[in-house]
Design a protein around this motif. Structure first.
Motif, PDB file in Angstrom:
ATOM      1  N   CYS A 113       4.835  17.269  38.539  1.00  0.00           N
ATOM      2  CA  CYS A 113       5.370  18.534  37.984  1.00  0.00           C
ATOM      3  C   CYS A 113       4.346  19.595  38.557  1.00  0.00           C
ATOM      4  CB  CYS A 113       5.233  18.530  36.470  1.00  0.00           C
ATOM      5  SG  CYS A 113       3.716  19.040  35.789  1.00  0.00           S
ATOM      6  N   CYS A 114       3.327  19.561  38.879  1.00  0.00           N
ATOM      7  CA  CYS A 114       2.300  20.675  38.885  1.00  0.00           C
ATOM      8  C   CYS A 114       1.311  20.521  39.995  1.00  0.00           C
ATOM      9  CB  CYS A 114       1.755  20.757  37.579  1.00  0.00           C
ATOM     10  SG  CYS A 114       2.492  20.609  36.044  1.00  0.00           S
ATOM     11  N   LEU A 115       0.725  19.535  40.713  1.00  0.00           N
ATOM     12  CA  LEU A 115      -0.009  19.322  41.623  1.00  0.00           C
ATOM     13  C   LEU A 115       0.792  19.543  42.953  1.00  0.00           C
ATOM     14  CD1 LEU A 115      -2.345  16.710  40.191  1.00  0.00           C
ATOM     15  CD2 LEU A 115      -2.633  19.125  40.294  1.00  0.00           C
ATOM     16  N   ARG A 116       0.961  21.121  43.307  1.00  0.00           N
ATOM     17  CA  ARG A 116       1.755  20.980  44.825  1.00  0.00           C
ATOM     18  C   ARG A 116       0.855  20.864  45.854  1.00  0.00           C
ATOM     19  NH1 ARG A 116       6.229  20.863  41.716  1.00  0.00           N
ATOM     20  NH2 ARG A 116       6.615  22.757  40.211  1.00  0.00           N
ATOM     21  N   ASP A 117      -0.262  20.798  45.719  1.00  0.00           N
ATOM     22  CA  ASP A 117      -1.449  20.827  46.956  1.00  0.00           C
ATOM     23  C   ASP A 117      -2.167  19.510  46.690  1.00  0.00           C
ATOM     24  OD1 ASP A 117      -3.139  20.787  48.577  1.00  0.00           O
ATOM     25  OD2 ASP A 117      -2.654  22.785  49.119  1.00  0.00           O
ATOM     26  N   SER A 119      -5.102  19.351  47.455  1.00  0.00           N
ATOM     27  CA  SER A 119      -6.376  19.765  47.262  1.00  0.00           C
ATOM     28  C   SER A 119      -6.573  20.184  46.006  1.00  0.00           C
ATOM     29  CB  SER A 119      -6.859  20.871  48.208  1.00  0.00           C
ATOM     30  OG  SER A 119      -5.923  21.923  48.032  1.00  0.00           O
ATOM     31  N   GLN A 120      -5.570  20.464  45.094  1.00  0.00           N
ATOM     32  CA  GLN A 120      -5.677  20.962  43.730  1.00  0.00           C
ATOM     33  C   GLN A 120      -6.360  20.059  42.783  1.00  0.00           C
ATOM     34  OE1 GLN A 120      -1.219  22.327  43.488  1.00  0.00           O
ATOM     35  NE2 GLN A 120      -2.295  23.625  41.942  1.00  0.00           N
ATOM     36  N   THR A 121      -7.059  20.590  41.841  1.00  0.00           N
ATOM     37  CA  THR A 121      -7.743  19.645  40.824  1.00  0.00           C
ATOM     38  C   THR A 121      -6.754  19.452  39.621  1.00  0.00           C
ATOM     39  OG1 THR A 121      -9.819  20.267  41.734  1.00  0.00           O
ATOM     40  CG2 THR A 121      -9.689  19.505  39.391  1.00  0.00           C
ATOM     41  N   VAL A 146      -3.354  19.503  26.992  1.00  0.00           N
ATOM     42  CA  VAL A 146      -4.184  19.918  28.317  1.00  0.00           C
ATOM     43  C   VAL A 146      -4.320  21.211  28.014  1.00  0.00           C
ATOM     44  CG1 VAL A 146      -3.757  20.506  30.544  1.00  0.00           C
ATOM     45  CG2 VAL A 146      -2.362  18.949  29.489  1.00  0.00           C
ATOM     46  N   PRO A 147      -5.878  21.483  27.696  1.00  0.00           N
ATOM     47  CA  PRO A 147      -6.443  22.691  27.503  1.00  0.00           C
ATOM     48  C   PRO A 147      -6.509  23.511  28.524  1.00  0.00           C
ATOM     49  CG  PRO A 147      -8.295  21.107  27.611  1.00  0.00           C
ATOM     50  CD  PRO A 147      -6.658  20.495  27.703  1.00  0.00           C
ATOM     51  N   LEU A 148      -6.191  24.931  28.430  1.00  0.00           N
ATOM     52  CA  LEU A 148      -6.521  26.049  29.581  1.00  0.00           C
ATOM     53  C   LEU A 148      -7.977  25.989  30.018  1.00  0.00           C
ATOM     54  CD1 LEU A 148      -5.282  28.389  31.595  1.00  0.00           C
ATOM     55  CD2 LEU A 148      -5.851  29.903  29.474  1.00  0.00           C
ATOM     56  N   GLN A 149      -8.428  25.864  31.289  1.00  0.00           N
ATOM     57  CA  GLN A 149      -9.491  26.076  31.869  1.00  0.00           C
ATOM     58  C   GLN A 149      -9.378  26.826  32.955  1.00  0.00           C
ATOM     59  OE1 GLN A 149      -9.940  21.766  32.326  1.00  0.00           O
ATOM     60  NE2 GLN A 149     -11.722  21.946  30.960  1.00  0.00           N
ATOM     61  N   ALA A 150     -10.502  27.720  33.522  1.00  0.00           N
ATOM     62  CA  ALA A 150     -10.476  28.793  34.468  1.00  0.00           C
ATOM     63  C   ALA A 150     -10.306  27.883  35.995  1.00  0.00           C
ATOM     64  CB  ALA A 150     -11.456  29.459  34.464  1.00  0.00           C
ATOM     65  N   GLU A 153      -6.379  26.899  36.128  1.00  0.00           N
ATOM     66  CA  GLU A 153      -5.344  27.593  35.472  1.00  0.00           C
ATOM     67  C   GLU A 153      -4.139  27.681  35.986  1.00  0.00           C
ATOM     68  OE1 GLU A 153      -4.949  32.281  33.812  1.00  0.00           O
ATOM     69  OE2 GLU A 153      -6.526  31.589  34.727  1.00  0.00           O
ATOM     70  N   ALA A 154      -4.260  27.579  37.466  1.00  0.00           N
ATOM     71  CA  ALA A 154      -2.897  27.908  38.137  1.00  0.00           C
ATOM     72  C   ALA A 154      -2.003  26.536  37.779  1.00  0.00           C
ATOM     73  CB  ALA A 154      -3.134  27.892  39.798  1.00  0.00           C
ATOM     74  N   THR A 155      -2.523  25.252  37.858  1.00  0.00           N
ATOM     75  CA  THR A 155      -1.789  23.931  37.566  1.00  0.00           C
ATOM     76  C   THR A 155      -1.352  24.099  35.950  1.00  0.00           C
ATOM     77  OG1 THR A 155      -3.269  22.897  39.123  1.00  0.00           O
ATOM     78  CG2 THR A 155      -2.000  21.531  37.541  1.00  0.00           C
ATOM     79  N   TRP A 156      -2.254  24.751  35.228  1.00  0.00           N
ATOM     80  CA  TRP A 156      -1.859  24.718  34.014  1.00  0.00           C
ATOM     81  C   TRP A 156      -0.707  25.794  33.432  1.00  0.00           C
ATOM     82  CZ3 TRP A 156      -1.147  28.311  29.982  1.00  0.00           C
ATOM     83  CH2 TRP A 156      -1.239  27.726  28.542  1.00  0.00           C
ATOM     84  N   GLN A 157      -0.633  26.849  34.475  1.00  0.00           N
ATOM     85  CA  GLN A 157       0.672  27.766  34.227  1.00  0.00           C
ATOM     86  C   GLN A 157       1.803  27.119  34.706  1.00  0.00           C
ATOM     87  OE1 GLN A 157       0.564  30.446  32.505  1.00  0.00           O
ATOM     88  NE2 GLN A 157      -1.433  31.178  32.767  1.00  0.00           N
TER      89      GLN A 157
END
Length: 206
Positions: A113-117, A119-121, A146-150, A153-157
């Motif tokens: 759903c969310c890790l488009r790249d 390299s994303q964590t 899934v808590p919001l972390q700085a 944040e992009a993946t969280w959104q």
């Protein structure tokens, strides 16, 4: 008086009396049978009523919900199951899907759903056991948080937007082994004869 004539006169009276006795016995017998049938009907109806009352008193009802903030107001995406019935819910199978595809665990869900790249964590997740769990009346379990972390944040959104495309199929039973299937694509859980197996390799029960 001729004895022969006297015997002939009393014969019809005796026959009529015997016929009346037989009719009375038949009537009494019919009444006994009727009373027995009525008693049986009442007993069966009472038994069915008791069964329905017992089933109603042990009825579980699972509801699914998701949110993006906890009770303290902190931003965290959570996926929850609540038993708002009056009896325990024994969860027998659990299938989480994203766009109709079964997700074996939270890592697979995030990748889809969310890790488009690459390299994303991936964000930090907290997973709770669901299958083989018993939820008491009014008990709620958050099976994924899934808590919001700085740093993520992009993946969280993205997950916050895609949460509406997550679908659940959860089969659960009462203590009387009456079972239902909660399918979040349908308005209400539906009765089923037996619960299907959890998809192979599922990590939601670990």
């Amino acid at each position: 008086m001729d004895p022969t004539n006297e015997s002939a006169a009393t014969l019809p009276a005796a026959t009529a009396k015997a016929d009346a006795t037989r009719r009375t016995e038949l009537f009494i017998g019919a009444c006994v049978v009727l009373i027995s049938l009525v008693s049986l009907f009442v007993a069966v109806s009472a038994n069915r009523t008791q069964e329905r009352l017992l089933a109603a008193s042990t009825w579980p009802n699972l509801q699914y919900s998701s949110s993006n903030a906890n009770r303290e107001g902190k931003r965290a995406i959570s996926f929850n199951l609540l038993n708002n019935g009056v009896g325990p819910a024994r969860i027998r199978s659990f299938d989480l899907r994203y766009h109709g595809k079964s997700m074996r665990n939270s890592s697979e869900l995030l990748r889809e759903c969310c890790l488009r790249d690459a390299s994303q964590t991936a964000p930090t997740t907290t997973v709770s056991t669901v299958r083989r769990r018993v939820l008491a009346p009014n008990e709620e379990v958050t099976f994924l948080r899934v808590p919001l972390q700085a740093s993520t944040e992009a993946t969280w959104q993205v997950l916050n937007r895609e949460a509406f495309n997550v679908q659940l199929r959860v089969c659960y039973c009462s203590v009387l082994d009456d079972c239902w299937m909660l399918d979040t694509g349908k308005p209400e859980p539906e009765p089923v004869k037996a619960c299907p197996a959890t998809p192979a390799g599922s990590g939601w029960e670990n």
